[in-house]
Design a protein around this motif. Structure first.
Motif, PDB file in Angstrom:
ATOM      1  N   GLY A  53       0.834  -1.182   0.000  1.00 58.31           N
ATOM      2  CA  GLY A  53       0.000   0.000   0.000  1.00 58.31           C
ATOM      3  C   GLY A  53       0.872   1.236   0.000  1.00 58.31           C
ATOM      4  N   GLY A  54       0.357   2.068   0.663  1.00 59.29           N
ATOM      5  CA  GLY A  54      -0.248   2.400   1.927  1.00 59.29           C
ATOM      6  C   GLY A  54       0.059   1.338   2.979  1.00 59.29           C
ATOM      7  N   GLU A  55      -0.720   1.420   3.996  1.00 57.64           N
ATOM      8  CA  GLU A  55      -0.607   0.500   5.126  1.00 57.64           C
ATOM      9  C   GLU A  55      -1.735  -0.512   5.054  1.00 57.64           C
ATOM     10  N   VAL A  56      -1.401  -1.730   4.641  1.00 55.37           N
ATOM     11  CA  VAL A  56      -2.418  -2.751   4.378  1.00 55.37           C
ATOM     12  C   VAL A  56      -3.172  -3.181   5.625  1.00 55.37           C
ATOM     13  N   THR A  57      -2.557  -3.049   6.800  1.00 53.93           N
ATOM     14  CA  THR A  57      -3.238  -3.501   8.012  1.00 53.93           C
ATOM     15  C   THR A  57      -4.375  -2.575   8.439  1.00 53.93           C
ATOM     16  N   ILE A  85       0.145  -1.725  13.696  1.00 52.46           N
ATOM     17  CA  ILE A  85      -1.112  -2.369  14.076  1.00 52.46           C
ATOM     18  C   ILE A  85      -0.867  -3.822  14.478  1.00 52.46           C
ATOM     19  N   LEU A  86       0.017  -4.511  13.767  1.00 52.05           N
ATOM     20  CA  LEU A  86       0.297  -5.915  14.080  1.00 52.05           C
ATOM     21  C   LEU A  86       0.962  -6.078  15.442  1.00 52.05           C
ATOM     22  N   ALA A  87       1.505  -5.009  15.990  1.00 50.70           N
ATOM     23  CA  ALA A  87       2.119  -5.068  17.321  1.00 50.70           C
ATOM     24  C   ALA A  87       1.067  -5.151  18.423  1.00 50.70           C
ATOM     25  N   SER A  88      -0.196  -4.863  18.094  1.00 48.37           N
ATOM     26  CA  SER A  88      -1.273  -4.946  19.089  1.00 48.37           C
ATOM     27  C   SER A  88      -1.636  -6.402  19.330  1.00 48.37           C
TER      28      SER A  88
END
Length: 95
Positions: A53-57, A85-88
């Protein structure tokens, strides 16, 4: 292994100085789900695909897109992400 990059949108949760997307983040946003699925189906090989992307998450449909790529037979599905986001806790479980 052959990889294909597939840009699925421009939305992002960062403003990195080095980013080449510029105003596309606000002007173009994300590609519709069905358009991404059609683009996945049009890739002539089924080795690897990188959703970028951008940021796909940020995409609510990301688990559906990953599952769709796997259903099409892609051996590897990768994400180009900044990882915030994946760090959440639990964020990656649906992928």
């Amino acid at each position: 292994m052959r990889w294909s990059d597939l840009r699925v949108g421009y939305g992002c949760n960062q403003r990195c100085r080095f980013c080449d997307q510029g105003d596309a983040r606000e002007e173009q946003g994300d590609a519709p789900t069905e358009a991404v699925k059609a683009a996945l189906a049009a890739i002539p090989h089924r080795e690897g695909v990188i959703l970028a992307g951008g940021e796909v998450t940020l995409r609510a449909d990301l688990p559906d897109l990953v599952q769709g790529a796997r259903a099409l037979g892609f051996k590897r599905v990768a994400l180009q992400t900044n990882g915030h986001i994946l760090a959440s806790k639990g964020a990656a479980s649906g992928l």
